[in-house]
Design an enzyme around this catalytic site. Structure first.
Site, short mmCIF file in Angstrom:
data_model
loop_
_atom_site.label_atom_id
_atom_site.label_comp_id
_atom_site.label_asym_id
_atom_site.label_seq_id
_atom_site.Cartn_x
_atom_site.Cartn_y
_atom_site.Cartn_z
N HIS A 41 -3.43 3.59 -2.88
CA HIS A 41 -2.84 2.29 -3.18
C HIS A 41 -2.39 2.28 -4.65
O HIS A 41 -3.15 2.69 -5.52
CB HIS A 41 -3.87 1.17 -2.94
CG HIS A 41 -3.27 -0.19 -2.94
ND1 HIS A 41 -3.14 -0.97 -1.80
CD2 HIS A 41 -2.70 -0.91 -3.95
CE1 HIS A 41 -2.54 -2.10 -2.13
NE2 HIS A 41 -2.27 -2.09 -3.42
N HIS A 48 0.81 -1.22 0.00
CA HIS A 48 0.00 0.00 0.00
C HIS A 48 0.85 1.28 0.00
O HIS A 48 0.41 2.33 -0.46
CB HIS A 48 -0.90 -0.03 1.24
CG HIS A 48 -1.88 1.10 1.33
ND1 HIS A 48 -3.06 1.11 0.61
CD2 HIS A 48 -1.87 2.25 2.05
CE1 HIS A 48 -3.73 2.23 0.88
NE2 HIS A 48 -3.04 2.94 1.76
N SER A 108 -8.84 8.38 -5.96
CA SER A 108 -9.51 8.35 -4.67
C SER A 108 -8.87 7.37 -3.71
O SER A 108 -9.30 7.23 -2.58
CB SER A 108 -11.00 8.04 -4.86
OG SER A 108 -11.16 6.92 -5.69
#
Ligand SMILES: O=P(O)(O)O[C@H]1O[C@H](CO)[C@@H](O)[C@H](O)[C@H]1O
Ligand SMILES: O=P(O)(O)O[C@H]1O[C@H](CO)[C@@H](O)[C@H](O)[C@H]1O
Lengths: 347, 347
Positions: free
Chosen positions: B163, B112, B160
């Site tokens: 990741h 991530h 948005s």
């Protein structure tokens, strides 16, 4: 129209020859991305630090006059220069040309706290008269063949000063967007002997699905091919190639159309609604431009609230514009607000 | 080239047939407008609230597998649907058509905290192999004639979720941008029997003014007609119509080009550099597309710092794209960073 309200499809813009992808089913996706600052500031009527307020000094040391309504000056950081050197570079796939021009700033009002939405119709009319005289005088200058009037409103639209103002960039050749509309309107006119927008208005006034407001001389509508969520267009009912052809007694009706549209935009999400607006009209190149039908468009980025905007990014940059809510839904929402406005108070 | 470094002029994009206005003298104007948040966050390698992290549950209730490198799934909020109803509306100036398609999301890494700039070249190569296999399988589906691979990186580019991920939207017809490039490349190929980019690369490799980086198979350059301040393009030296034609042993060189470019972008303003990137390549329509020369473009909005971006608004929306710093200046800055990167450490 059922298919256009439920399923992904594309719509054709006959003015530019381009398509827009419409994804009505997607309007409900959750948003976890960037939110804009809601514009809730209240501003003074005169700000000593504003370089557009009357009597203040600008970056180049010049002092603004104590203007009373509209004030125009040459942009201190003009993107186009009148004295750009003549040249033409044509070396294989490397091709460039001089582009000369004049850039002006137009303050709509001395009142720092206002926007077009807060100004009364008579004051908006003064802005229109200034657009007309600037269009005429710039258009007459040697080597100016196109005059672009526009406004960037709101920080999210790159506007660096909240003082009510717009810009006018004039130049030697037709920019891309104008070229496209020139070509498509010309072809249409040759084939139909009416302007494209004249025939389009006829269709829209019959269908009544995308009309937001109309008065005797103007229609405000969400075009069938709108890209931005609440995009709208102000079109004169009579074919006129540029704003000079707008009869003097109708400028007040153009002002009313601008007033209604900007007021309902502000009501939509209870915020000073950001947008870029612009007037597309015939080139000032002394050609017969009877195929041109001028119009003013508003491209507002907000999608669902004062803080959530539509991003025209990856797919839109590499593929084509894409929208979620349909133009019909947007038009209904705006029409409803316009109807209420008129019931609430007369202009 | 003197005139192109001092005076306002326009440059021609032979791939799209459009112009860009260049105002080199304007680079020094002060900026008082909106500033973006500098992206200084550090992220965990796994975020329990991220719907793209491995093992987590997405909005539609599906659980992501414990993936180890790249993971692809159908977008839960696809803008294009495979089952859009067939229809064609052609009523005067109101024209619409069904558009079917499949939208996918591609996670570049389970980590991530990473972006392409932080990933090693071998891991980027895995992303490329996935692009290739997705391009092949989507392109074979009935009624899919074009596959758009792209990435929106950074909140300012409407992304948005931080990741590392990109998207693939595939559809029945060619979107506007691709149509333009299809037409212009075809015309060029017919006249010259070379692809347009093949001849353009020849010129650029001789001039050496806009080259940022090259390896055996790829050139990274700022195109002469770049729109965004630090726009760049990765082009294979050999004409290849799509990424499938990229030989297996060269995918690592494509990965290296992506790695170098994204790393120097991050160094430029000391921030995780936002951009939209996309690969333009031949349609999957079974036609002879030998005129196509695929390329990957990066459109980054930042202009002068991690917080000041270029706004493509009023004039740009109504007229044409406009830029301040020249492509030559941008290329020199990026090249310098690339040279330092290579001295500092070997890949
Ligand atoms: O698909 P996402 O990441 O939710 O959405 C983002 O990328 C899409 C494709 O460029 C755009 O249409 C959206 O406006 C943007 O917010
Ligand atoms: O001229 P301004 O208000 O300083 O600048 C704004 O409008 C211009 C014209 O649309 C754009 O080129 C700039 O990117 C934008 O920030």
């Amino acid at each position: 129209m059922e298919n256009t309200q439920e399923y992904s499809h594309k719509r054709f813009n006959p003015l530019t020859g381009e398509w827009v992808l419409v994804s009505p089913h997607r309007a409900k996706r959750p948003w976890q991305g960037q939110e804009e600052d809601a514009n809730q500031e209240t501003r003074p009527t005169h700000d000593p630090d504003c370089y557009l307020c009357s009597g203040n000094t600008r970056a180049n040391g010049e002092k603004n006059p104590d203007y009373e309504d509209v004030f125009v000056f040459v942009n201190d950081f003009s993107a186009l220069q009148k004295n750009s050197k003549q040249f033409s570079l044509n070396d294989g796939l490397i091709k460039a040309e001089v582009e000369q021009g004049i850039c002006k700033v137009i303050c709509f009002s001395p009142d720092h706290s206002k926007s077009l939405a807060d100004m009364n119709v008579k004051d908006i009319q003064k802005v229109i008269h200034t657009w007309q005289s600037e269009f005429t005088s710039l258009g007459k200058q040697s080597n100016i063949n196109y005059v672009q009037i526009f406004e960037n409103k709101g920080a999210v639209m790159g506007c660096s000063n909240p003082h009510p103002h717009g810009q006018i960039w004039s130049q030697s050749t037709l920019p891309n967007e104008v070229s496209k509309k020139d070509i498509h309107q010309k072809t249409y006119y040759k084939q139909n002997n009416n302007t494209l927008l004249q025939d389009y208005l006829k269709q829209e006034l019959k269908l009544k699905e995308r009309i937001v407001f109309e008065n005797r001389a103007f229609v405000v509508l969400v075009p069938f091919w709108a890209i931005w969520p609440y995009e709208a267009m102000i079109v004169p009912k009579q074919p006129q190639k540029d704003i000079i052809e707008l009869p003097r007694e109708e400028t007040i009706l153009f002002a009313e159309a601008i007033s209604v549209l900007t007021k309902i935009y502000d009501k939509l999400f209870n915020t000073s609604f950001p947008y870029s607006s612009g007037i597309h009209q015939a080139p000032t190149n002394n050609e017969n431009n009877e195929h041109w039908h001028w119009h003013m468009s508003f491209y507002p980025p907000l999608l669902r609230s004062a803080t959530v905007k539509k991003f025209m990014v990856g797919y839109e940059m590499f593929g084509m514009a894409q929208r979620d809510i349909t133009p019909e839904t947007a038009a209904q929402t705006l029409k409803h607000l316009a109807d209420n406005l008129y019931t609430a108070k007369h202009f």
